[in-house]
Design a protein around this motif. Sequence first.
Motif, PDB file in Angstrom:
ATOM      1  N   ALA A 260       9.761  -9.408   4.567  1.00 24.17           N
ATOM      2  CA  ALA A 260       9.333  -8.534   3.481  1.00 24.17           C
ATOM      3  C   ALA A 260       9.766  -9.105   2.130  1.00 24.17           C
ATOM      4  CB  ALA A 260       9.896  -7.126   3.675  1.00 24.17           C
ATOM      5  N   LEU A 261      10.960  -9.663   2.067  1.00 24.51           N
ATOM      6  CA  LEU A 261      11.457 -10.290   0.848  1.00 24.51           C
ATOM      7  C   LEU A 261      10.550 -11.451   0.443  1.00 24.51           C
ATOM      8  CD1 LEU A 261      13.624 -10.739  -1.318  1.00 24.51           C
ATOM      9  CD2 LEU A 261      14.972 -11.934   0.401  1.00 24.51           C
ATOM     10  N   SER A 262      10.155 -12.253   1.416  1.00 25.98           N
ATOM     11  CA  SER A 262       9.263 -13.379   1.145  1.00 25.98           C
ATOM     12  C   SER A 262       7.906 -12.899   0.637  1.00 25.98           C
ATOM     13  CB  SER A 262       9.088 -14.209   2.411  1.00 25.98           C
ATOM     14  OG  SER A 262       8.178 -15.267   2.198  1.00 25.98           O
ATOM     15  N   VAL A 263       7.379 -11.857   1.251  1.00 22.43           N
ATOM     16  CA  VAL A 263       6.082 -11.311   0.831  1.00 22.43           C
ATOM     17  C   VAL A 263       6.171 -10.804  -0.607  1.00 22.43           C
ATOM     18  CG1 VAL A 263       4.437  -9.430   1.217  1.00 22.43           C
ATOM     19  CG2 VAL A 263       5.294 -10.774   3.161  1.00 22.43           C
ATOM     20  N   GLU A 264       7.223 -10.068  -0.919  1.00 24.10           N
ATOM     21  CA  GLU A 264       7.362  -9.532  -2.279  1.00 24.10           C
ATOM     22  C   GLU A 264       7.561 -10.641  -3.299  1.00 24.10           C
ATOM     23  OE1 GLU A 264       6.498  -6.630  -3.077  1.00 24.10           O
ATOM     24  OE2 GLU A 264       6.480  -5.715  -1.094  1.00 24.10           O
ATOM     25  N   ALA A 265       8.313 -11.687  -2.939  1.00 18.91           N
ATOM     26  CA  ALA A 265       8.475 -12.827  -3.850  1.00 18.91           C
ATOM     27  C   ALA A 265       7.131 -13.513  -4.070  1.00 18.91           C
ATOM     28  CB  ALA A 265       9.506 -13.800  -3.294  1.00 18.91           C
ATOM     29  N   SER A 266       6.318 -13.574  -3.034  1.00 15.06           N
ATOM     30  CA  SER A 266       4.981 -14.153  -3.166  1.00 15.06           C
ATOM     31  C   SER A 266       4.099 -13.299  -4.070  1.00 15.06           C
ATOM     32  CB  SER A 266       4.330 -14.304  -1.792  1.00 15.06           C
ATOM     33  OG  SER A 266       5.034 -15.254  -1.020  1.00 15.06           O
ATOM     34  N   GLU A 267       4.245 -11.982  -3.991  1.00 15.78           N
ATOM     35  CA  GLU A 267       3.476 -11.105  -4.873  1.00 15.78           C
ATOM     36  C   GLU A 267       3.900 -11.298  -6.330  1.00 15.78           C
ATOM     37  OE1 GLU A 267       3.644  -7.102  -3.340  1.00 15.78           O
ATOM     38  OE2 GLU A 267       2.543  -7.671  -1.534  1.00 15.78           O
ATOM     39  N   LEU A 268       5.168 -11.572  -6.554  1.00 20.05           N
ATOM     40  CA  LEU A 268       5.641 -11.888  -7.904  1.00 20.05           C
ATOM     41  C   LEU A 268       5.025 -13.200  -8.372  1.00 20.05           C
ATOM     42  CD1 LEU A 268       7.486 -11.341 -10.351  1.00 20.05           C
ATOM     43  CD2 LEU A 268       9.331 -12.450  -9.063  1.00 20.05           C
ATOM     44  N   LEU A 269       5.037 -14.186  -7.497  1.00 13.67           N
ATOM     45  CA  LEU A 269       4.453 -15.484  -7.827  1.00 13.67           C
ATOM     46  C   LEU A 269       2.962 -15.372  -8.124  1.00 13.67           C
ATOM     47  CD1 LEU A 269       4.567 -18.560  -8.045  1.00 13.67           C
ATOM     48  CD2 LEU A 269       4.317 -18.652  -5.554  1.00 13.67           C
ATOM     49  N   GLU A 270       2.284 -14.516  -7.389  1.00 13.32           N
ATOM     50  CA  GLU A 270       0.837 -14.361  -7.566  1.00 13.32           C
ATOM     51  C   GLU A 270       0.483 -13.966  -9.002  1.00 13.32           C
ATOM     52  OE1 GLU A 270      -2.806 -12.225  -5.195  1.00 13.32           O
ATOM     53  OE2 GLU A 270      -0.915 -11.129  -5.348  1.00 13.32           O
ATOM     54  N   ILE A 271       1.319 -13.180  -9.628  1.00 10.94           N
ATOM     55  CA  ILE A 271       1.073 -12.755 -11.016  1.00 10.94           C
ATOM     56  C   ILE A 271       1.006 -13.968 -11.944  1.00 10.94           C
ATOM     57  CG2 ILE A 271       2.041 -11.471 -12.975  1.00 10.94           C
ATOM     58  CD1 ILE A 271       3.330  -9.585 -10.827  1.00 10.94           C
ATOM     59  N   PHE A 272       1.792 -14.986 -11.649  1.00 11.89           N
ATOM     60  CA  PHE A 272       1.913 -16.163 -12.512  1.00 11.89           C
ATOM     61  C   PHE A 272       1.037 -17.331 -12.069  1.00 11.89           C
ATOM     62  CE2 PHE A 272       5.755 -13.729 -13.081  1.00 11.89           C
ATOM     63  CZ  PHE A 272       6.001 -13.825 -14.445  1.00 11.89           C
ATOM     64  N   GLN A 273       0.388 -17.201 -10.936  1.00  9.57           N
ATOM     65  CA  GLN A 273      -0.261 -18.323 -10.266  1.00  9.57           C
ATOM     66  C   GLN A 273      -1.124 -19.202 -11.166  1.00  9.57           C
ATOM     67  OE1 GLN A 273      -2.534 -17.175  -6.839  1.00  9.57           O
ATOM     68  NE2 GLN A 273      -2.726 -19.277  -6.133  1.00  9.57           N
ATOM     69  N   TRP A 274      -1.999 -18.649 -11.937  1.00 10.55           N
ATOM     70  CA  TRP A 274      -2.937 -19.456 -12.714  1.00 10.55           C
ATOM     71  C   TRP A 274      -2.642 -19.422 -14.212  1.00 10.55           C
ATOM     72  CZ3 TRP A 274      -4.714 -22.555  -9.416  1.00 10.55           C
ATOM     73  CH2 TRP A 274      -5.032 -22.139  -8.125  1.00 10.55           C
ATOM     74  N   LEU A 275      -1.481 -18.955 -14.588  1.00 13.05           N
ATOM     75  CA  LEU A 275      -1.129 -18.912 -16.002  1.00 13.05           C
ATOM     76  C   LEU A 275      -0.626 -20.265 -16.485  1.00 13.05           C
ATOM     77  CD1 LEU A 275       0.788 -15.504 -16.257  1.00 13.05           C
ATOM     78  CD2 LEU A 275      -1.660 -15.952 -16.572  1.00 13.05           C
ATOM     79  N   THR A 276      -0.869 -20.540 -17.746  1.00 20.52           N
ATOM     80  CA  THR A 276      -0.275 -21.726 -18.359  1.00 20.52           C
ATOM     81  C   THR A 276       1.214 -21.437 -18.582  1.00 20.52           C
ATOM     82  OG1 THR A 276      -0.628 -20.939 -20.607  1.00 20.52           O
ATOM     83  CG2 THR A 276      -2.435 -22.218 -19.585  1.00 20.52           C
TER      84      THR A 276
END
Length: 119
Positions: free
Chosen positions: A34-50
């Motif tokens: 669950a921790l990994s999934v939530e960290a991935s959801e955090l990363l997803e917000i930044f995925q395509w940002l400069t």
Amino acid sequence: MTDIDVAELQRRLAAFAAARDWGQYHTPKNLAAALSVEASELLEIFQWLTPEQSAGIMENPESAHRVADEVADVLAYLLQFCAVLGIDPTAALAAKLERNEKRFPLPGAPEPHDRHSSE
């Protein structure tokens, strides 16, 4: 920042889970996943940002709210994981910082004489 007690947060998380009979699911494996999934959801917000866009993410109230929510989810699962395994998260972080300060000294600082020692 607020001075919220980590142990109190862990107690609240445990009570929340117990009231819903979720304790049976809070195994170390499940909490780590669950921790990994939530960290991935955090990363997803930044995925395509400069880099510039990512640095200004908190300027937009909607994106700031999303980031804060994901940070809260990551922290909640991390605190629950630590509670289940009996890890004091602040003590673990302090010990890791101490090891890193020794492992990565400031540039120009004299090296300890035993740094390359075989002992």
